[in-house]
Design a protein around this motif. Structure first.
Motif, PDB file in Angstrom:
ATOM      1  N   ARG A 173      12.505  23.172   2.583  1.00  0.00           N
ATOM      2  CA  ARG A 173      12.411  24.324   1.685  1.00  0.00           C
ATOM      3  C   ARG A 173      12.107  25.592   2.467  1.00  0.00           C
ATOM      4  O   ARG A 173      12.700  26.652   2.227  1.00  0.00           O
ATOM      5  N   ARG A 174      11.193  25.522   3.411  1.00  0.00           N
ATOM      6  CA  ARG A 174      10.825  26.717   4.183  1.00  0.00           C
ATOM      7  C   ARG A 174      11.992  27.206   5.030  1.00  0.00           C
ATOM      8  O   ARG A 174      12.235  28.413   5.122  1.00  0.00           O
ATOM      9  N   ASP A 178      14.655  29.422   3.338  1.00  0.00           N
ATOM     10  CA  ASP A 178      14.282  30.748   2.847  1.00  0.00           C
ATOM     11  C   ASP A 178      14.335  31.846   3.905  1.00  0.00           C
ATOM     12  O   ASP A 178      14.227  33.026   3.572  1.00  0.00           O
ATOM     13  N   ARG A 179      14.469  31.497   5.176  1.00  0.00           N
ATOM     14  CA  ARG A 179      14.378  32.470   6.257  1.00  0.00           C
ATOM     15  C   ARG A 179      15.747  32.709   6.882  1.00  0.00           C
ATOM     16  O   ARG A 179      16.274  31.879   7.613  1.00  0.00           O
ATOM     17  N   SER A 211      19.416  29.916  -4.520  1.00  0.00           N
ATOM     18  CA  SER A 211      18.729  30.363  -3.296  1.00  0.00           C
ATOM     19  C   SER A 211      18.111  31.745  -3.466  1.00  0.00           C
ATOM     20  O   SER A 211      18.358  32.656  -2.674  1.00  0.00           O
ATOM     21  N   GLU A 212      17.274  31.907  -4.471  1.00  0.00           N
ATOM     22  CA  GLU A 212      16.654  33.204  -4.762  1.00  0.00           C
ATOM     23  C   GLU A 212      15.793  33.695  -3.608  1.00  0.00           C
ATOM     24  O   GLU A 212      15.816  34.884  -3.272  1.00  0.00           O
ATOM     25  N   ASN A 213      15.014  32.816  -2.992  1.00  0.00           N
ATOM     26  CA  ASN A 213      14.122  33.251  -1.912  1.00  0.00           C
ATOM     27  C   ASN A 213      14.903  33.728  -0.694  1.00  0.00           C
ATOM     28  O   ASN A 213      14.511  34.689  -0.028  1.00  0.00           O
ATOM     29  N   ALA A 214      15.994  33.048  -0.374  1.00  0.00           N
ATOM     30  CA  ALA A 214      16.826  33.487   0.744  1.00  0.00           C
ATOM     31  C   ALA A 214      17.426  34.861   0.456  1.00  0.00           C
ATOM     32  O   ALA A 214      17.491  35.726   1.339  1.00  0.00           O
ATOM     33  N   ARG A 217      16.125  37.173  -1.477  1.00  0.00           N
ATOM     34  CA  ARG A 217      15.043  38.149  -1.367  1.00  0.00           C
ATOM     35  C   ARG A 217      14.781  38.512   0.098  1.00  0.00           C
ATOM     36  O   ARG A 217      14.561  39.675   0.435  1.00  0.00           O
ATOM     37  N   HIS A 218      14.782  37.503   0.967  1.00  0.00           N
ATOM     38  CA  HIS A 218      14.548  37.776   2.385  1.00  0.00           C
ATOM     39  C   HIS A 218      15.674  38.621   2.971  1.00  0.00           C
ATOM     40  O   HIS A 218      15.427  39.575   3.713  1.00  0.00           O
ATOM     41  N   PRO A 247      17.710  24.211  -2.782  1.00  0.00           N
ATOM     42  CA  PRO A 247      17.390  25.194  -1.739  1.00  0.00           C
ATOM     43  C   PRO A 247      16.681  24.527  -0.565  1.00  0.00           C
ATOM     44  O   PRO A 247      15.491  24.750  -0.307  1.00  0.00           O
TER      45      PRO A 247
END
Length: 321
Positions: A74-75, A78-79, A112-115, A117-118, A303
């Motif tokens: 998961r981590r 996101d990056r 993939s919302e967090n990706a 956002r990044h 994700p």
């Protein structure tokens, strides 16, 4: 596209697109969207379409949790990294030496919302001349697409014009009006001339060749002068041989996610594409054509990523000879 159109088009929002690329193309794509949204077998280049298997996400999640890898996966997803690629060619006009293309692929916004956002947090600081998007804006291969277009809109607000895009196997042609309204030039077997001083290069884009089989490389190639430097946007690199045969200098694609869940060293377990394994991630060549397959920003099914971090790529063109 070879499938005969049968569905009526009653959406006035699609009328400008119909006028531009023809009713046959739009109707045929809509027919596949309507009748094959959930199809597992038979449509497209693969016999089995894993992304339409509803049981796949819980299986993947369970396996990752049982192996203790879920949190790490998961981590990693996101990056988003920024990669650079040099494309050297003697056919590149001198005026375009150093010309830079920002390549973004496979956003899969609603997974993939967090990706996203990044990416939004830093993309405004990148330096480039044009931006290209190589498809798969929606998370699923069917269903609602409003969140996908909204997410692309948030990203578009941070991008500098011009921005060009093509569709992938996750995208509905009904997304076109919204994407073009925000200033993205969507390309359906079409070509654009890019000029600098008195010199020109050519950017072509084909509709999805993977699931919809909607690409027409000979059509776009016929719009490009002989010996001119040309770039092809195609959601999947699976049509690499045909692209090289039609004398494209550079092919930019995505679709494979680089395997998404890879063994140490980035070795893909599965690419969901019919092509040589070395073309599934990063730079490659076929005959005289350079290629790049982006692992993408987003993910499919869940994700999660392992040994395959998400990316955007800055392709810098260099004249040689």
């Amino acid at each position: 596209m070879t499938r005969p159109p049968h569905l009526p088009i009653d959406d006035s929002a699609l009328r400008p697109l119909i006028d531009r690329i023809g009713a046959a193309h739009v109707k045929a794509r809509l027919e596949i969207e309507t009748h094959h949204d959930h199809q597992l077998f038979g449509q497209g280049r693969l016999f089995f379409n894993l992304e339409n298997w509803l049981t796949a996400p819980p299986i993947v999640r369970t396996v990752l949790k049982l192996t203790g890898l879920y949190g790490c996966a998961r981590r990693e997803a996101d990056r988003v990294l920024v990669r650079e690629n040099i494309v050297a060619s003697p056919r590149l006009p001198a005026a375009f030496d150093g010309f830079t293309v920002l390549h973004i692929s496979d956003l899969h916004v609603d997974i993939s919302e967090n990706a996203l956002r990044h990416l939004i947090s830093f993309v405004g600081d990148l330096h480039y001349d044009i931006c290209v998007l190589t498809g798969d804006y929606r998370g699923k291969t069917y269903g609602p697409y409003q969140r996908a277009t909204e997410g692309v809109g948030e990203l578009r607000a941070k991008l500098r014009a011009p921005v060009y895009g093509v569709f992938g196997n996750h995208d509905s042609i009904r997304m076109t009006p919204a994407l073009e309204a925000m200033g993205i030039r969507m390309m359906f077997n079409e070509c654009e001339t890019i000029s600098r001083d008195d010199a020109h290069i050519y950017l072509a884009g084909v509709d999805d060749p993977h699931f919809y089989l909607a690409d027409d490389i000979p059509k776009v190639a016929s719009q490009i002068p002989k010996d001119a430097f040309s770039i092809l946007l195609s959601h999947t690199p699976e049509t690499y041989a045909e692209a090289a045969a039609h004398d494209f200098d550079l092919m930019l694609s995505g679709h494979t996610h680089g395997g998404q869940l890879c063994l140490p060293g980035g070795y893909a377990i599965k690419l969901e594409a019919v092509l040589p394994r070395h073309m599934g991630n990063g730079t490659w060549r076929h005959e005289g054509m350079a290629g790049y397959t982006s692992v993408g920003v987003g993910t499919s099914l869940l994700p999660v990523r392992l040994n395959c971090p998400p990316e955007v790529t800055l392709h810098r063109l260099k004249r040689i000879g």
